[in-house]
Structure formats: structure tokens, C-alpha cells
Design a protein around this motif. Sequence first.
Motif, PDB file in Angstrom:
ATOM      1  N   LYS A  93       0.857  -1.181   0.000  1.00  0.00           N
ATOM      2  CA  LYS A  93       0.000   0.000   0.000  1.00  0.00           C
ATOM      3  C   LYS A  93       0.889   1.225   0.000  1.00  0.00           C
ATOM      4  CE  LYS A  93      -2.336   1.173   3.759  1.00  0.00           C
ATOM      5  NZ  LYS A  93      -3.356   1.194   4.833  1.00  0.00           N
TER       6      LYS A  93
ATOM      7  N   GLN B 290      -2.832   0.863  -4.346  1.00  0.00           N
ATOM      8  CA  GLN B 290      -2.409  -0.514  -4.156  1.00  0.00           C
ATOM      9  C   GLN B 290      -1.405  -0.823  -5.260  1.00  0.00           C
ATOM     10  OE1 GLN B 290      -5.552  -3.391  -4.495  1.00  0.00           O
ATOM     11  NE2 GLN B 290      -4.550  -4.890  -3.167  1.00  0.00           N
TER      12      GLN B 290
ATOM     13  N   LYS C 170      -3.558  -3.657   2.841  1.00  0.00           N
ATOM     14  CA  LYS C 170      -3.082  -3.862   1.476  1.00  0.00           C
ATOM     15  C   LYS C 170      -3.709  -5.066   0.792  1.00  0.00           C
ATOM     16  CE  LYS C 170       1.062  -6.422   2.893  1.00  0.00           C
ATOM     17  NZ  LYS C 170       2.542  -6.428   2.877  1.00  0.00           N
TER      18      LYS C 170
END
Length: 421
Positions: A82, A87, A174
Motif C-alpha cells: 500500500k 495498491q 493492502k
Amino acid sequence: MNTIERREIAPGVYFSTVKDNRFKTMKITAVAMVPLTTENVAAFALLSQVMTRSCKEYPDFTELSKKLSSLYGASLTGSVQKIGEMQALSFSVSGIDDRYALTSESISEELSQLLCKVMFEPLVENGAFLEDEVEQERRQLIDMADSELGDKRVYANNKLLEVMCKGEAFALRKYGNKELINEVTPKALFDAWKKLLSTAVFEIFYVGESSSQTAEKVFTEKFSAIERDACSVFTTLVDRAEAAVEHTETMEVSQAKLLMGYRTDCSSLDDDIIPMRLMCTILGGSAHSKFFTNVREKQSLCYYCVSRLHRVKGIMVVESGVEFENIEKARKAMEAELEAIRNGDVSDDEIKFAKLAAINSFVSICDSVGGNTEWYVSQLGDKKLMSVEEAVAAFDAVTKEQIVEAANKLTLDTVYILRGE
């Protein structure tokens, strides 16, 4: 130490060459950046693992391993991270530099072709990834999510950001969570792959001494053959907090976790982020920091006490592990150290040691081919990609006045406490 040349080879696709003659190996990394969203976070995270298991030409792990072995023991990896509210999926191949091949073959071309086969020609059937491969990677991803409950330090950091950034994309982890991971089907993963290739912003890094022209040509041809509409990747900045929120959670723990989240009123897109980074190091980012010297060593109020900057998002996190009875004492002590910087109580030695700590970390991270790649990938949310030399010069130029000004920008947003039942 090294130089970087970056150019756009397709809409939203950038190829960077990092020349470094210190190593006998090379590494090619393709980073695909997409917005961090609840709808796609788990699918993209799963995709980063499934795609490096096999591809159409090498349909199982054994065949893929044989191919890598034939290229002088090359390696192939996938990961997800992240970066602010982006992302980032990374697909990497590494192997010996072309200079050390025993024949006239181009290892860089072979590795580029292999990475493109993994990215552009995955192993799919009837518009879906193979269920067995998806399930294996799903279990591993869920194990990673579950393992955070066992590591209370990681858990507390995630919870602080969830509370602090409620309603913001940065609150997402993430890879999402267990529920989102379980919802991803092989068909949904195939749709995510198509979306990734057509919309993600790609940053490709070639690190090595030999020419990158062949590798660049391979990627240029592959991306030019598909229709792309690159997405917009950005991070929303909340300048300051109006009032601090306190959140306490009880769990069976032997050591309390005390964390404080601050809004910094600047991000990695601003010029004043460098003084903010140095201020964070002075406060709690090294063994010579105020937290370590005064709160941990002199007052013995915590087991650990550090400060860390999420610079792309404009958030500074102060975290500590303390005894239950020392929670308030430790909080007041840490806040007093920050107030000292705000009032100009920063010695020349503290500034010097902070600069040395930062500069040494820059230099040491680039002591390997992989470290060089990591150095530039870590800057993908920044205003520009800086070489180590440029970063060293920028940090060395920071003044005490800028450090004090940075500390005075901080506003406390959230206090999170994890304590025993």
C-alpha cells in the motif's frame, strides 16, 4: 552511485533504467498501481500471488522452475503493498547480468519475455483462473491476515489507521480482510487481471549494468498491443485534525500498546516533506532520538517508543509498548518531547545524528540490486524519483528552523490504546 532515466513507453506505462555497475546481477520489476478500493483490494492482492505461480507456456510450478533454473538460477516473485491510497502490485524477475552469461544469449531479453508471459499470458480456462491455484494462494493470504492477531504490534498499527482514517481509502489494508479474500472467485480474478492490464499505471524498473534497450523493446511491444485507459492514482490529504479521538480496546495481552496518529499538513508531493521526515527521525526514528534517549532510556516508561511517517498520506504515527500502569505517564512524556521540538529545543548533535541516520539508511538500502529497486519503488507516491545523492543533499540542507516549523504543523487526530482485560 547510480543514475535513473525514465520515459513513457505507452499510455500510463513508464520504463526506468537504473545503471549500477557494482553488481553481477540484474533485476526487472513491473509495478502496477491502482486505486485502493474495497471492491478490488482483495482480488488484486490475490492476483499478485496467483500470477507468479505459472503461465500459459509454463503451466505448473515445476515447469516454471525449470525455466528459471535454465537462466542461471533466475528468480520470479510477486508482492503487494500500500502506497498512500494506491495498491501497488509488483512482479519481479532477477538473474545474472548479461555481461556474465556463458554464451552470447541475452539474459535481459529472456527475463523480460518471461515476465511478460506471466503478466500478459496467465494460465486461465474458460475466462477464469484455475480454482486449485486460486485456493492455494487464498489460504496463504488468509493466513497472513490471521497472523496479525498474533502480532499485537501489527494489529494495533492497523487498528489505529482504521479508526483514524474511517471513511478514507487509507483505512484499508493492502490485501483487504478475510471476508473480502473469501469472496474472490476464479472468474472475478480473471476480470481483475483484465482490468489491471488495461487501467493500471505501470512503473517498470530495470536495474543493472548492461543495456536495457532490449528489455524496454519487449515491454513496449507488449503494452502497445493492448488498449489502455490508465486510471488516476492519487491520495486524499487531510490537512489537520480539529480534535483528537480516543479509542481503547481490551484484549488478552501482557503489554499495552499506546499509539497516537497525527495529521502533518503536508505530503510527499510537497517540498516541506523533507524537514517533516527529519523531524520524525529526531523525535523517534533512531537510536539517538528524543523518544529513545529520554522516554525509554532515562525514564524507563516503555519497552519501545518510535515515530514513523506515512508521508504519502500525510500521517505520522507514534507507537509504544508500555506497562498498563504507565500508559498515561508514557503519553505525557512523548507529548513533552514533541513539544520540546516545537519550542526549538533541538540540539545541533540531535540534528546531526538524525541526518546521519537517514543518510546511512539511504546508502545501505542500495547495497544490492533488489535494494536499488526498493529505493525507487518506495518513492512512487512522491513528487519525483530522487537518486540517493539527491536525497542526501536534500536532507543535509534542512535547517533547525524548518524542523521546528514541521513539528508545529502536527495536529493530534487519534489516540489508540490496546490493553489487558
